[in-house]
Enzyme design. Structure first.
Site, short mmCIF file in Angstrom:
data_model
loop_
_atom_site.label_atom_id
_atom_site.label_comp_id
_atom_site.label_asym_id
_atom_site.label_seq_id
_atom_site.Cartn_x
_atom_site.Cartn_y
_atom_site.Cartn_z
N GLU A 63 9.48 7.04 -18.93
CA GLU A 63 8.52 6.57 -17.92
C GLU A 63 7.57 5.57 -18.59
O GLU A 63 7.07 5.83 -19.69
CB GLU A 63 7.77 7.78 -17.34
CG GLU A 63 6.52 7.47 -16.55
CD GLU A 63 6.73 6.53 -15.35
OE1 GLU A 63 7.63 6.76 -14.54
OE2 GLU A 63 5.96 5.54 -15.26
N ARG A 71 1.32 12.72 -1.97
CA ARG A 71 2.29 12.33 -3.01
C ARG A 71 1.97 12.97 -4.36
O ARG A 71 2.86 13.47 -5.04
CB ARG A 71 2.26 10.81 -3.19
CG ARG A 71 2.97 10.08 -2.11
CD ARG A 71 2.70 8.59 -2.22
NE ARG A 71 3.34 7.92 -1.12
CZ ARG A 71 4.57 7.40 -1.15
NH1 ARG A 71 5.26 7.44 -2.27
NH2 ARG A 71 5.10 6.84 -0.10
N ARG A 95 -3.93 1.80 3.62
CA ARG A 95 -3.62 3.23 3.53
C ARG A 95 -4.89 3.96 3.11
O ARG A 95 -5.65 3.47 2.28
CB ARG A 95 -2.55 3.48 2.46
CG ARG A 95 -1.29 2.72 2.73
CD ARG A 95 -0.38 2.71 1.53
NE ARG A 95 0.41 3.93 1.44
CZ ARG A 95 1.29 4.16 0.48
NH1 ARG A 95 1.47 3.29 -0.50
NH2 ARG A 95 1.99 5.27 0.46
N ASP A 143 14.49 3.62 -4.78
CA ASP A 143 13.99 2.28 -4.45
C ASP A 143 14.58 1.20 -5.35
O ASP A 143 14.66 0.04 -4.94
CB ASP A 143 12.46 2.24 -4.55
CG ASP A 143 11.79 2.63 -3.24
OD1 ASP A 143 12.48 3.24 -2.38
OD2 ASP A 143 10.58 2.36 -3.08
N ALA A 200 11.85 7.70 0.78
CA ALA A 200 11.88 8.78 -0.23
C ALA A 200 12.99 9.77 0.11
O ALA A 200 13.63 10.32 -0.79
CB ALA A 200 10.52 9.48 -0.27
C1 LIG Z 1 3.21 2.67 2.85
C2 LIG Z 1 4.45 3.46 2.52
C3 LIG Z 1 4.71 4.64 3.21
C4 LIG Z 1 5.88 5.37 2.97
N1 LIG Z 1 6.12 6.50 3.68
C5 LIG Z 1 7.28 7.17 3.50
C6 LIG Z 1 7.56 8.35 4.25
O1 LIG Z 1 6.76 8.80 5.07
N2 LIG Z 1 8.76 8.98 4.05
C7 LIG Z 1 9.67 8.52 3.13
O2 LIG Z 1 10.75 9.14 2.99
N3 LIG Z 1 9.41 7.41 2.38
C8 LIG Z 1 8.26 6.73 2.54
N4 LIG Z 1 8.00 5.61 1.80
C9 LIG Z 1 8.98 5.18 0.79
C10 LIG Z 1 8.84 5.96 -0.51
O3 LIG Z 1 7.50 5.95 -0.92
C11 LIG Z 1 9.72 5.38 -1.62
O4 LIG Z 1 11.01 5.18 -1.12
C12 LIG Z 1 9.78 6.30 -2.83
O5 LIG Z 1 8.51 6.71 -3.25
C13 LIG Z 1 10.50 5.58 -3.98
O6 LIG Z 1 10.56 6.43 -5.10
P1 LIG Z 1 11.24 5.94 -6.45
O7 LIG Z 1 11.15 7.09 -7.38
O8 LIG Z 1 12.57 5.33 -6.17
O9 LIG Z 1 10.35 4.74 -6.95
P2 LIG Z 1 8.82 4.73 -7.46
O10 LIG Z 1 8.03 5.75 -6.78
O11 LIG Z 1 8.36 3.31 -7.39
O12 LIG Z 1 8.93 5.19 -8.98
C14 LIG Z 1 9.36 4.30 -10.01
C15 LIG Z 1 8.89 4.86 -11.34
O13 LIG Z 1 9.48 4.07 -12.38
C16 LIG Z 1 8.49 3.72 -13.33
N5 LIG Z 1 8.92 2.44 -13.91
C17 LIG Z 1 8.95 1.22 -13.29
N6 LIG Z 1 9.43 0.29 -14.12
C18 LIG Z 1 9.73 0.92 -15.29
C19 LIG Z 1 10.28 0.47 -16.53
N7 LIG Z 1 10.62 -0.82 -16.74
N8 LIG Z 1 10.46 1.38 -17.54
C20 LIG Z 1 10.14 2.71 -17.35
N9 LIG Z 1 9.61 3.17 -16.18
C21 LIG Z 1 9.42 2.29 -15.16
C22 LIG Z 1 7.21 3.62 -12.53
O14 LIG Z 1 6.05 3.77 -13.35
C23 LIG Z 1 7.39 4.79 -11.55
O15 LIG Z 1 6.93 6.00 -12.09
C24 LIG Z 1 6.82 4.89 2.00
C25 LIG Z 1 6.55 3.72 1.26
C26 LIG Z 1 5.37 3.01 1.52
C27 LIG Z 1 5.12 1.74 0.73
#
Ligand SMILES: Cc1cc2nc3c(=O)[nH]c(=O)nc-3n(C[C@H](O)[C@H](O)[C@H](O)COP(=O)(O)OP(=O)(O)OC[C@H]3O[C@@H](n4cnc5c(N)ncnc54)[C@H](O)[C@@H]3O)c2cc1C
Length: 441
Positions: free
Chosen positions: A39, A136, A218, A331, A344
């Site tokens: 991370e 979250r 938000r 994502d 998510a």
């Molecule tokens: C306004 C808003 C509302 C939302 N509401 C909903 C909802 O109600 N229901 C739903 O299902 N989804 C919702 N979503 C979507 C959801 O938030 C995301 O799809 C989800 O959180 C993505 O999770 P992730 O783990 O893929 O990415 P992220 O949460 O972006 O996690 C990525 C992680 O990787 C780390 N990282 C990044 N680059 C590097 C690197 N180069 N090296 C090492 N670590 C790195 C970051 O620090 C982070 O910890 C919403 C999104 C938004 C913007």
């Protein structure tokens, strides 16, 4: 010095919802694999306030590991569960939709009834089963408890992945602090600005996310204050106020102690380098100057007027590469706008399928087959979410193609559009993936 790990070792990049649930899943279902989570931040942490999960996604959490459902349950136990369950109650919040001022701000006449500004236009029912909004940070804290010490390494920002020169076919990871590590494969869970996506897709247009035309404010309001603001409307149930080029969602989180607000608005382009920027209260209120007193009051009570620009990915042609072996998850693979509340949830589905196909892997060739099967099963569904979410953002803001501000047409569209997400059988997907792996054996 390159740190190398035992036979079939997996590096997970990023500890958000995707990376953490994937770590939990692999530790449980793949005891033969060695797992390290890298991370970039100094600790696990989520930004933003609420995130909602529907029953289809909560069931998948349970299929991954029932402890994840328990974690979810701890974050939602105080939520109000209306009967029958409702996803959102849709109301018009924008005064420009008023068709008759004389009779007291009537926005529509439907089925012999006059609908006033802020009154229920229609309800979007939800499916039965555990569901709801979580804070979250609280949900992430619960997930972190399921990851044993020593699995995660912090302050490890991935900058590159290259194939090992020792003929092993391994991936060599390079971090911003100058350190390196060698693993059999890399699972990129590094979010919308993913570095692993850029490595997998090379110079494709799909590498970088594009602005969706929408942005969001938000924030959180204490539930007691929300009760005052909302008057006759129950703030513990999810509400959607629609309007022209904007909409406002509210739902309870943190066991219904907090009122989560996501207020959307539109602009043609986003030219700032940052995607979360501060703005003034005055600018924020300007966006809602045509809206109802209730909506204006919600906005006045948001503490920090940050703007979140909403980007999404263009469709990637693949979610994996073979030299070196890298696979994209969550994502990083398919960042979507939030207008169908399932981004998510798609992370959770990815994790279920990927962890189960990886459980069948005992060689590098198996890993490649597993990534191929995961890609074939997950890419169409997750990319459909990206496309339809963007369309939903327009629909909720009177911009839907062939719908506009026609509330009848809006209702017809809204009542059908979530079926393919909520009635999906993820176990069937996994069976397809297993079948593909067997066929290639
Ligand atoms: C306004 C808003 C509302 C939302 N509401 C909903 C909802 O109600 N229901 C739903 O299902 N989804 C919702 N979503 C979507 C959801 O938030 C995301 O799809 C989800 O959180 C993505 O999770 P992730 O783990 O893929 O990415 P992220 O949460 O972006 O996690 C990525 C992680 O990787 C780390 N990282 C990044 N680059 C590097 C690197 N180069 N090296 C090492 N670590 C790195 C970051 O620090 C982070 O910890 C919403 C999104 C938004 C913007």
């Amino acid at each position: 010095m390159i740190l190398s790990h035992g036979p079939l070792s997996i590096a997970i990049i990023g500890g958000g919802i995707a990376g953490l649930t994937l770590t939990i899943a692999l530790l449980k279902h793949c005891p033969h694999l060695s797992i390290t989570l890298y991370e970039s931040a100094a600790a696990f942490g989520e930004i933003g306030a609420g995130v909602g999960f529907e029953p289809v996604m909560v069931r998948t959490m349970g299929l991954i590991d029932p402890r994840i459902t328990v974690a979810f349950g701890k974050c939602t136990k105080g939520n109000v569960v209306p009967e029958p369950p409702r996803w959102f109650t849709v109301r018009v919040g924008d005064r420009r939709k008023v068709i008759d001022n004389v009779e007291g701000e009537v926005v529509a006449r439907r089925a012999g009834r006059e609908v006033r500004l802020g009154e229920e236009v229609f309800v979007m029912p939800a499916r039965r089963g555990p569901r709801g909004g979580v804070h979250r940070a609280h949900f992430l804290d619960e997930l972190v408890k399921l990851v044993p010490d020593g699995v995660a390494q912090f302050r490890k920002k991935l900058v590159d992945v290259v194939e090992a020169e020792d003929g092993s076919g391994d991936a060599v990871l390079q971090f911003a602090d100058g350190s390196r590590a060698q693993h059999s494969a890399v699972l990129g869970c590094d979010g919308i600005k993913s570095r692993t996506r850029a490595i997998v897709l090379g110079d494709s247009d799909a590498t970088k996310a594009v602005f969706s035309g929408k942005y969001a404010y938000r924030g959180l309001i204490p539930m007691a204050k929300a009760v005052e603001i909302m008057g006759d409307v129950n703030p513990k149930e999810s509400q959607m106020f629609t309007g022209y080029h904007g909409h406002v969602l509210t739902f309870p989180i943190a066991n219904a102690t907090l009122f989560n607000v996501v207020a959307f608005s539109s602009r043609p382009s986003w030219n700032e380098p940052e995607w979360v920027v501060q703005t003034s209260r005055q600018n924020m209120l300007e966006d809602y100057k045509h809206w109802s007193p209730t909506v204006v009051s919600i906005m006045e009570n948001l503490q920090k007027p940050d703007i979140w620009a909403l980007f999404n990915h263009l469709p990637a042609s693949t979610y994996y590469s073979t030299k070196p072996l890298i696979c994209l998850v969550g994502d990083a693979a398919h960042a979507s706008t939030p207008h169908q509340g399932a981004g998510a949830g798609m992370c959770i589905e990815d994790v279920y399928v990927l962890s189960r196909v990886l459980a069948q892997c005992h060689s590098r060739a198996d890993l490649e087959k597993a990534f191929h099967a995961y890609d074939a099963v997950r890419r169409p569904r997750s990319q459909k979410l990206v496309k339809t979410s963007r369309e939903a953002g327009m629909l909720w803001e009177f911009e839907g193609e062939g719908v506009g501000a026609d509330l009848e047409a809006l209702e017809q569209n809204a009542l059908k559009r979530m079926e393919w997400i909520w009635d999906h059988d993820i176990v069937e997907d996994l069976e397809k993936a297993h079948k593909m792996m067997r066929a290639e054996a």
